[in-house]
Design an enzyme around this catalytic site. Sequence first.
Site, short mmCIF file in Angstrom:
data_model
loop_
_atom_site.label_atom_id
_atom_site.label_comp_id
_atom_site.label_asym_id
_atom_site.label_seq_id
_atom_site.Cartn_x
_atom_site.Cartn_y
_atom_site.Cartn_z
N SER A 98 -13.81 27.19 -27.61
CA SER A 98 -13.95 26.01 -28.46
C SER A 98 -12.87 26.04 -29.53
O SER A 98 -12.51 27.10 -30.02
CB SER A 98 -15.33 26.02 -29.11
OG SER A 98 -15.34 25.20 -30.25
N ASN A 117 -17.24 28.54 -23.00
CA ASN A 117 -17.88 27.37 -22.39
C ASN A 117 -17.69 27.32 -20.86
O ASN A 117 -16.63 27.67 -20.36
CB ASN A 117 -17.31 26.09 -22.99
CG ASN A 117 -17.69 25.93 -24.45
OD1 ASN A 117 -18.76 26.39 -24.86
ND2 ASN A 117 -16.84 25.30 -25.22
N GLN A 132 -7.65 -2.06 3.81
CA GLN A 132 -6.65 -1.26 3.10
C GLN A 132 -7.29 -0.52 1.91
O GLN A 132 -6.78 0.49 1.45
CB GLN A 132 -5.52 -2.19 2.61
CG GLN A 132 -4.40 -1.50 1.89
CD GLN A 132 -3.18 -2.41 1.76
OE1 GLN A 132 -2.51 -2.69 2.76
NE2 GLN A 132 -2.91 -2.89 0.57
N LYS A 154 -8.47 3.50 1.32
CA LYS A 154 -7.63 4.67 1.08
C LYS A 154 -7.75 5.31 -0.29
O LYS A 154 -8.10 6.49 -0.40
CB LYS A 154 -6.17 4.32 1.36
CG LYS A 154 -5.96 3.96 2.82
CD LYS A 154 -4.53 3.70 3.19
CE LYS A 154 -4.49 3.19 4.62
NZ LYS A 154 -5.24 1.90 4.82
N SER A 156 0.82 -1.22 0.00
CA SER A 156 0.00 0.00 0.00
C SER A 156 0.85 1.26 0.00
O SER A 156 0.30 2.37 -0.04
CB SER A 156 -0.96 0.00 1.20
OG SER A 156 -0.25 -0.21 2.41
N THR A 198 -40.16 26.78 -10.30
CA THR A 198 -40.48 25.42 -9.87
C THR A 198 -40.72 24.64 -11.16
O THR A 198 -41.21 25.23 -12.14
CB THR A 198 -41.75 25.36 -8.99
OG1 THR A 198 -42.85 25.80 -9.77
CG2 THR A 198 -41.63 26.23 -7.74
N HIS A 199 -40.34 23.40 -11.20
CA HIS A 199 -40.39 22.59 -12.43
C HIS A 199 -39.61 23.25 -13.57
O HIS A 199 -39.92 23.05 -14.74
CB HIS A 199 -41.84 22.36 -12.89
CG HIS A 199 -42.77 21.93 -11.80
ND1 HIS A 199 -42.97 20.62 -11.45
CD2 HIS A 199 -43.53 22.66 -10.94
CE1 HIS A 199 -43.83 20.55 -10.44
NE2 HIS A 199 -44.17 21.78 -10.11
N GLU A 241 -19.02 22.60 -15.40
CA GLU A 241 -19.40 21.26 -15.88
C GLU A 241 -18.54 20.18 -15.22
O GLU A 241 -19.04 19.11 -14.85
CB GLU A 241 -19.25 21.18 -17.40
CG GLU A 241 -20.34 21.94 -18.13
CD GLU A 241 -20.11 22.06 -19.63
OE1 GLU A 241 -21.07 22.17 -20.36
OE2 GLU A 241 -18.93 22.06 -20.06
N TYR A 296 -9.57 -6.48 12.44
CA TYR A 296 -8.95 -5.98 11.21
C TYR A 296 -8.95 -7.05 10.12
O TYR A 296 -8.71 -8.22 10.38
CB TYR A 296 -7.50 -5.53 11.47
CG TYR A 296 -6.81 -5.06 10.20
CD1 TYR A 296 -6.97 -3.76 9.75
CD2 TYR A 296 -6.03 -5.92 9.42
CE1 TYR A 296 -6.37 -3.32 8.57
CE2 TYR A 296 -5.42 -5.50 8.25
CZ TYR A 296 -5.60 -4.19 7.83
OH TYR A 296 -5.01 -3.76 6.67
N ASN A 346 -2.19 -2.61 13.02
CA ASN A 346 -3.65 -2.42 12.97
C ASN A 346 -4.10 -1.18 13.73
O ASN A 346 -4.91 -0.39 13.22
CB ASN A 346 -4.36 -3.66 13.52
CG ASN A 346 -4.09 -4.89 12.68
OD1 ASN A 346 -3.53 -4.78 11.59
ND2 ASN A 346 -4.46 -6.06 13.17
N LYS A 378 -17.74 30.67 -29.01
CA LYS A 378 -18.07 29.99 -27.76
C LYS A 378 -17.25 30.41 -26.56
O LYS A 378 -16.05 30.66 -26.66
CB LYS A 378 -17.87 28.48 -27.94
CG LYS A 378 -18.81 27.89 -28.94
CD LYS A 378 -20.09 27.44 -28.28
CE LYS A 378 -20.12 25.94 -28.39
NZ LYS A 378 -21.11 25.31 -27.63
N1 ARG Z 1 -1.39 -1.31 4.88
C1 ARG Z 1 -2.34 -1.75 5.83
C2 ARG Z 1 -3.64 -0.97 5.67
O1 ARG Z 1 -3.63 -0.01 5.03
C3 ARG Z 1 -1.81 -1.52 7.20
C4 ARG Z 1 -2.25 -2.50 8.23
C5 ARG Z 1 -1.69 -3.81 7.97
N2 ARG Z 1 -1.95 -4.73 9.00
C6 ARG Z 1 -1.81 -6.03 8.79
N3 ARG Z 1 -2.02 -6.78 9.78
N4 ARG Z 1 -1.51 -6.51 7.63
O2 ARG Z 1 -4.66 -1.36 6.16
#
Ligand code: ARG
Length: 459
Positions: A277, A285, A322, A325, A23, A155-156, A290, A317, A110, A283
């Site tokens: 454009s 834009n 993971q 993220k 990660s 409205t509408h 958007e 956990y 964890n 144009k």
């Molecule tokens: N990279 C892991 C995460 O983002 C960290 C925790 C990992 N813990 C484990 N027991 N493998 O969740």
Amino acid sequence: MAVLWGGRFTKETDGLVKKFNDSLPFDKRLFEQDIRGSAAHAAMLGRQGIISDEEAARIIEGLGSIKADIESGRLEFTSEYEDIHSFMEAHLIDRIGEAGKKLHTGRSRNDQVALDMKLYIRDEIGQTDALLKHFLGTILNVMKENLDTYMPGFTHLQKAQPVTLAHHFGAYFEMFRRDRGRLSSILERMDTCPLGSGALAGTTYPLDRDFTARELGFIRPARNSMDGVSDRDYLIEFLSALSICQMHLSRFAEEMILWNSNEYQFVELDDAFSTGSSIMPQKKNPDIAELVRGKTGRVYGALTSILTTMKGLPLAYNKDMQEDKELSFDAIDTVKNNLRLFDGCVATMRFNKEAMARSARNGFTNATDVADYLVGKGAAFRDAHSVAGALVLRCIDRNCALDDLTLDEFREFSDKFDEDIYEAISLKSCVEKRLTEGAPGRASMERAVEEAGQYLAQS
Ligand code: ARG
């Protein structure tokens, strides 16, 4: 390869497995939070006599030097490390030797990652709130300058009754104010520190969890260590608050796109906040608005993704977590950027007051007021409504506004009409008579603007 669990294994991790499992490419953005958490943990270990004061001091100093090197670009995140936690530990040991090996005493990745994410989200909530507050200031400026800028309310998407630009923008002010309220209530609920939860069952070392919680700015430690390592509710709440905020931004962007169209011409976007454009020279834009609208999809996507990831997870956990993220980071970056961009867009756009007033006048937005006028002269509302409807039909036939009809024409439909009908249905009086709290009438809006200003000054 720099792995943390060497002892039990006899083979190297498969290359694809390593890539799949790692990660670091995305959790490297947690480096500052990881260092903050580790420094607090080391200080606590020292205070509790679990490691010596000198070891604690060396760890904290080592972490400081790593932080400085990352910030200056001298230390890079290279791919041999699994995640930000193993990266930090390996570099710490490299720099300070034996003492570095003691940092992980009474801690697990964890509770470490649970803490890092919480610290990160807390910081991001603060930044999002500041951007929202700034945007509210921009909206309020438009409101202050446009208490008498008449325009049709819809409205509408049909012209309904006249309002003012201040009133219309005031609706958005309330939406983004509520968005801030959601953020602050999330902060309250997430105010417990996971550190010291260990892998899931706490630890046998005499940790002082109150100390680390306080050091890291939390009101108290997590009450249950299994919940401490597996709670991602606050992230889901944040993504859901961001989704709502993004929905507001998208509605606002949609309206500015409409208002900027040739048909409406209520606003003109600043050159710096629009694009041209490549083929059609005429144009200008509204690409920025958007894109703000279009990026709503990825924010909702992140919310749906984390809800789905979490839904079947047994305690405590699991590596699935993971996945909390990448999409979250993207969604947070997206909303913050949208807020910045759209704030600039609104702050620089020009409002075409004549076009707005003309549109209100030509759209029969004062038809309700014709009916109310007759009610004032003793008619029943249902009869008055029908007379006003017939007058509108006449106007459509003649291609004119209600106030263009002569008094004789009005009287063909009801003998209750008098010269004062013109004053009664002028745009100005249609708006100014609406003085209930929350209505567009000037006196009412002045109070709203005043209150909004006080709110921004206080929060
Ligand atoms: N990279 C892991 C995460 O983002 C960290 C925790 C990992 N813990 C484990 N027991 N493998 O969740």
